[in-house]
Design an enzyme around this catalytic site. Structure first.
Site, PDB file in Angstrom:
ATOM      1  N   CYS A 406       0.814  -1.209   0.000  1.00 47.57           N
ATOM      2  CA  CYS A 406       0.000   0.000   0.000  1.00 47.57           C
ATOM      3  C   CYS A 406       0.853   1.267   0.000  1.00 47.57           C
ATOM      4  CB  CYS A 406      -0.956   0.004   1.164  1.00 47.57           C
ATOM      5  SG  CYS A 406      -0.144  -0.107   2.764  1.00 47.57           S
ATOM      6  N   HIS A 450      -2.082   0.657   7.051  1.00 50.73           N
ATOM      7  CA  HIS A 450      -2.390   0.970   5.674  1.00 50.73           C
ATOM      8  C   HIS A 450      -1.904   2.386   5.376  1.00 50.73           C
ATOM      9  CE1 HIS A 450      -4.361   0.327   1.937  1.00 50.73           C
ATOM     10  NE2 HIS A 450      -5.276   1.291   2.115  1.00 50.73           N
ATOM     11  N   ASP A 466      -7.837   5.900  -2.516  1.00 50.64           N
ATOM     12  CA  ASP A 466      -7.008   4.766  -2.084  1.00 50.64           C
ATOM     13  C   ASP A 466      -6.560   3.973  -3.293  1.00 50.64           C
ATOM     14  OD1 ASP A 466      -5.746   2.699  -0.902  1.00 50.64           O
ATOM     15  OD2 ASP A 466      -7.359   2.223   0.505  1.00 50.64           O
TER      16      ASP A 466
END
Lengths: 647, 315
Positions: A406, A450, A466
């Site tokens: 991520c 994250h 995202d």
């Protein structure tokens, strides 16, 4: 100067002291440097061998040399003898050395006292249930060693029993002190400066690999209980530090002074209670976007909630958030220019790509869509094991390796946006969580760490984007396990080996949570609630009075019980009385058992014949030299008596 | 006591079984008294027999001396008896030109002191000191008495004129005090038919070697006494101290005497432990002469002792 040992230790007492030393130092091997464990083990083995062979203990010069060497090693390793880790290490070393100096009862008492103290130091590292259980066991062993010092020849079972009964007697006092001793917010004594080392959690910077490392930890970051239904997974963005300045490799928090946020709430609020584990930083990891905060907490100007002080112990917080919001539609020019800044001469290919998109698109939203499509359609992979990146890390990632976690996607996306003239920043935190069906808590672990991006658009303010969701939508929808490709070497705790193991894990964590909530989380507030429910006004003076009264009451009860035990007749007397009740004839006060038997024989020869064994075994149990079997024989004889009542 | 046939506990035969049987052949109808006298001897104490003349006091002493193979001497106490008559004197031996010690009757293993209360207190105490110390000091020289040393003293309670009753402190020197009393009907008849018992006792053979008695005494002294039994002895002693009918309670020495007598009684019963029954059996002989009525003078009555035994609970 040689002094005689006034109270030498017997051979039978020493193994108990070995056991006490072992149980109190053993868990420290998990924390302390390996060489200390090895040294302790060697000293222990040496002391044990000397004891087994019944040999002389080493002289004082050898011991002195060992102490000096040990302390030098600790100084070399920790650079101090004080503080938490070094202090505990010193004590462990002393404990192991003392075993080589076990001559008198005084030395043994030192072992026992040191043992009790070392027990406490384990709580520096862990306060969970297994630690508690182990320490209870260790407490028992140390107390048994203490009992052994007083009674060298007691059988071991009796010894353990005595120690257990001593601890059982202390239990009510422990409960009363736990419930009533005035609770003080914060540690009772000043803890050494290194008391909170080794906590895991997000850091205030992000370089490739940071979060991927964090994900390997199964530790729980926090638990949440929502007042109402669990929100959708896609809404569960737990906001940590916002990283705005980028030096080409590492993302850091900006030092720009904060302006207060202007949040427009666009939907209903979600209220929840969070139990946050200690992580040594100030972030509270509220759900996006936090609207009410606990007392003392505030927002940092980038929508991250901050506690007044670093979170160095587990905290329970009440929060509410608004998942639908609009943030800072009017942003300060300073902030916008900060979020467009990139290091010069860095990642030229990325800049090229972004400029192309900017030229193609009519507005920023279209650039975002192009970028997300790029991630979605090009062969990007979501993996915990990304290849190493070179000097132009973003270029390497976007055009060469295309494998990342991520943090890679968020960083690359933000760099792309900034190159396209759209203010953007990296937000770190946690995403998702696992609902424990056993207790209804949502558990968020370090593995849920994250990183995502935020872009600022005219009239819409800061919007969350995202990019990981574009590459691996499962990460957001179902969690990290489903997002990672098959064959990825996952940490064992993340794997779901069938349902029963998973269920067991849920149960264990629910138990731990209950322990945290109710036992460890018993703070000033809970104590106050409990006391006012019991009808005490909340005042420390009354608390002390209640404490004193409760202790006095327990003391009185324990005394009464032990007095009762003392006046309670001996077992053979109780059996003798039972025998008389059974036949319905009773012995006169001054009548001897033999005289009673004679009277019985005159009155009822048949009954007397059956009663005579009772008389015989009673006299053997009561007046003969001690015999372990006599009580059992008496009990058997009483059992054989006919049940009869003589009117 | 317990049963007529096999007892519930004990009954193991021992060295004294034949001795008691033989003694009962001579002293008819008095098995309990004979047994008490034997217990007193085994416990290493001295015996005081208080009774009228002609009831067999001397025969008892004589019989025991014969059966146990003890060297026997008898002193008739009178008002003009001097201490030296008991302990012995040194006389000048012309042939050797030196003093020679002629031992008195106290230098025997079993001494019968008849009518001890007829002698002056000075003479009485000479004997009683010898009993207590196991030695006598004559003319500055200490001489050990033989071992075992056992005194049976008799007192005539009826005829009090011209006597010097033993003070309480002296009575305490006797482990037991017993009364023989008249024989039972059958025993008396057998006695009358068979004639005087003195000849019978003279014909008795020794059933014990001189070394055996000290061994048996040591065995008796080592007999097991449980804490529960000590509790009982203590309760009895405390009861005498708190009893309104007695001037004083029993002394610690009396308590020790009670335990050693009970041990001897238990040993005679063939047991290797002491039971409350043993304590009760010897309690009256051991305690009565040490307890005095609250009004003064008289000894505690048998009824008072029995009432005490019946009320003190056995712990």
């Amino acid at each position: 100067m040689k002094r005689s040992q006034p109270d030498p230790l017997s051979r039978e007492q020493t193994p108990w002291l070995f056991a006490a030393a072992l149980v109190t130092t053993l868990p420290h091997t998990l924390q302390q440097p390996w060489w200390l464990s090895a040294l302790g083990g060697l000293l222990f083995a040496w002391a044990f061998l000397l004891w087994r062979e019944d040999r002389r203990l080493p002289g004082r010069w050898i011991l002195l040399a060992l102490v000096v060497a040990g302390i030098a090693a600790i100084l070399a390793d920790f650079r101090t003898l004080l503080g938490r880790e070094a202090g505990v290490a010193t004590l462990v070393l002393f404990m192991a050395m003392k075993l080589l100096e076990l001559r008198s009862r005084r030395d043994a008492t030192v072992i026992v006292m040191l043992g009790y103290f070392l027990l406490l130091t384990h709580y520096f590292h862990s306060q969970d249930i297994p630690t508690g259980l182990w320490l209870l066991f260790a407490l028992w062993v140390v107390t048994a060693a203490l009992v052994r010092l007083q009674a060298a020849t007691m059988p071991p079972r009796e010894n353990l029993f005595q120690a257990g009964s001593l601890l059982a007697q202390a239990l009510p006092f422990m409960l009363v002190l736990y419930l009533l001793f005035p609770r003080i917010n914060g540690p009772l004594w000043g803890l050494p400066a290194d008391a909170f080392t080794g906590q895991t959690g997000l850091s205030d910077s992000m370089a490739p690999g940071n979060i991927a490392n964090l994900v390997r930890s199964g530790e729980i970051a926090f638990r949440v209980r929502f007042d109402e239904a669990l929100p959708a997974r896609q809404q569960l963005y737990w906001r940590g530090p916002v990283l705005e300045s980028f030096d080409g490799r590492t993302w850091r928090q900006s030092t720009r002074p904060a302006n207060p946020e202007r949040i427009e709430e666009l939907g209903p609020r979600i209220a929840y209670e969070m139990t946050l584990e200690a992580h040594g930083q100030r972030w509270l990891l509220a759900l996006d976007a936090p609207v009410t905060l606990p007392a003392g907490a505030n927002l940092d100007g980038r929508l991250s909630a901050l506690a007044p002080r670093p979170v160095e112990k587990r905290q329970r917080l009440r929060l509410s958030s608004s998942p639908a919001y609009r943030l800072n539609t009017a942003e300060s020019p300073l902030s916008l220019s900060d979020n467009l800044r990139l290091p010069a001469n860095n990642n030229p290919q990325t800049r090229e790509l972004a400029r192309n998109w900017q030229a193609q698109a009519n507005d920023p939203a279209e650039v975002i869509a192009l970028a997300l499509r790029h991630f979605r359609e090009e062969p990007f992979h979501y993996t915990l094991q990304p290849p190493l990146l070179g000097r132009d890390g973003i270029d390497d990632f976007l055009f060469r390796t295309r494998r990342g976690f991520c943090e890679h996607y968020a960083a690359a996306f933000v760099v792309l946006m900034r190159n396209a003239g759209i203010p953007a920043r990296v937000v770190t935190g946690y995403q998702g969580g696992e609902l424990n069906p056993r207790d209804g808590y949502l558990v968020v672990r370090q593995s849920e760490a994250h990183a995502w991006a935020e872009v600022w658009l005219e009239q819409r303010g800061w919007i969350r984007v995202d990019p990981t969701a574009a590459v691996a939508p499962e990460r957001i929808e179902r969690g990290i396990v489903d997002a990672l490709p098959a064959g990825e070497p996952l940490p064992a705790f993340l794997l779901r080996h069938g349902d029963w193991l998973h269920d067991l894990r849920h149960r264990w964590e629910a138990l731990n949570n209950a322990w945290n909530q109710h036992i460890l989380g018993y703070d000033t507030q809970r104590q106050r609630d409990l006391l006012s429910r019991l009808g005490f006004a909340v005042d420390w003076r009354q608390l002390v009075i209640a404490l004193g009264l409760a202790c006095a009451l327990i003391l009185a009860l324990v005394t009464a019980w032990s007095l009762r035990q003392r006046i309670r007749p001996a077992p053979e007397i109780r059996l003798w009385h039972r025998a008389q009740r059974r036949i319905g004839i009773h012995c006169a006060p001054g009548e001897t058992p033999l005289a009673f038997a004679a009277r019985l024989r005159a009155a009822d020869p048949a009954l007397a014949a059956r009663f005579d064994p009772v008389v015989r075994h009673f006299m053997l149990a009561r007046y003969a030299p001690d015999n372990p079997n006599s009580l059992a024989a008496l009990a058997a004889a009483v059992k054989r008596l006919p049940r009869r009542r003589i009117a | 006591m317990s049963s007529k046939n096999t007892p519930i506990l004990g009954g193991r035969p021992h060295a004294f079984t034949p001795i008691l049987d033989a003694a009962n052949q001579v002293i008819l109808g008095k098995p309990a008294e004979v047994r008490l006298a034997a217990a007193c001897l085994l416990a290493g104490g001295h015996l005081l027999i208080e009774d009228l003349p002609g009831l067999g006091k001397t025969t008892l002493a004589h019989t025991l001396a014969r059966l146990l193979g003890l060297q026997f001497a008898r002193v008739q106490f009178t008002a003009d008896l001097l201490p030296a008559d008991i302990t012995g004197v040194s006389i000048f031996d012309r042939e050797h030109g030196s003093f020679r010690f002629i031992p008195g009757p106290v230098f025997s293993q079993l001494l019968l002191a008849d009518e001890i209360n007829r002698a002056t207190p000075k003479t009485q105490s000479a004997l009683l000191e010898a009993m207590e110390e196991g030695q006598v000091s004559i003319e500055g020289e200490t001489r050990a008495l033989p071992s075992p040393f056992f005194v049976i003293a008799t007192q005539n309670p009826a005829d009090q004129i011209g006597t010097f009753p033993l003070p309480e402190s002296q009575l305490d020197r006797f482990l037991m005090r017993i009364e023989l009393g008249y024989p039972g009907r059958d025993a008396e008849r057998a006695l009358l038919a068979a004639g005087s018992r003195r000849q019978a006792s003279d014909q008795l053979a020794s059933l014990l070697t001189p070394e055996q008695l000290p061994q048996l005494q040591a065995e008796v002294a080592a007999l097991h006494v449980s804490p529960a039994l000590i509790d009982y002895v203590q309760a009895l002693i405390e009861a005498t101290r708190n009893h309104a009918g007695f001037r004083h309670g029993l002394s610690p020495r009396a308590g020790l005497a009670l335990l050693s007598a009970a041990r001897a009684w238990a040993w005679l019963a063939g047991r290797d432990m002491v039971l409350p029954d043993d304590v009760q059996a010897v309690f009256a002989p051991v305690a009565r002469h040490r307890l005095h009525g609250a009004q003064g003078g008289t000894l505690a009555s048998r009824a008072e002792i029995d009432a005490l035994l019946a009320t003190v609970a056995i712990p």
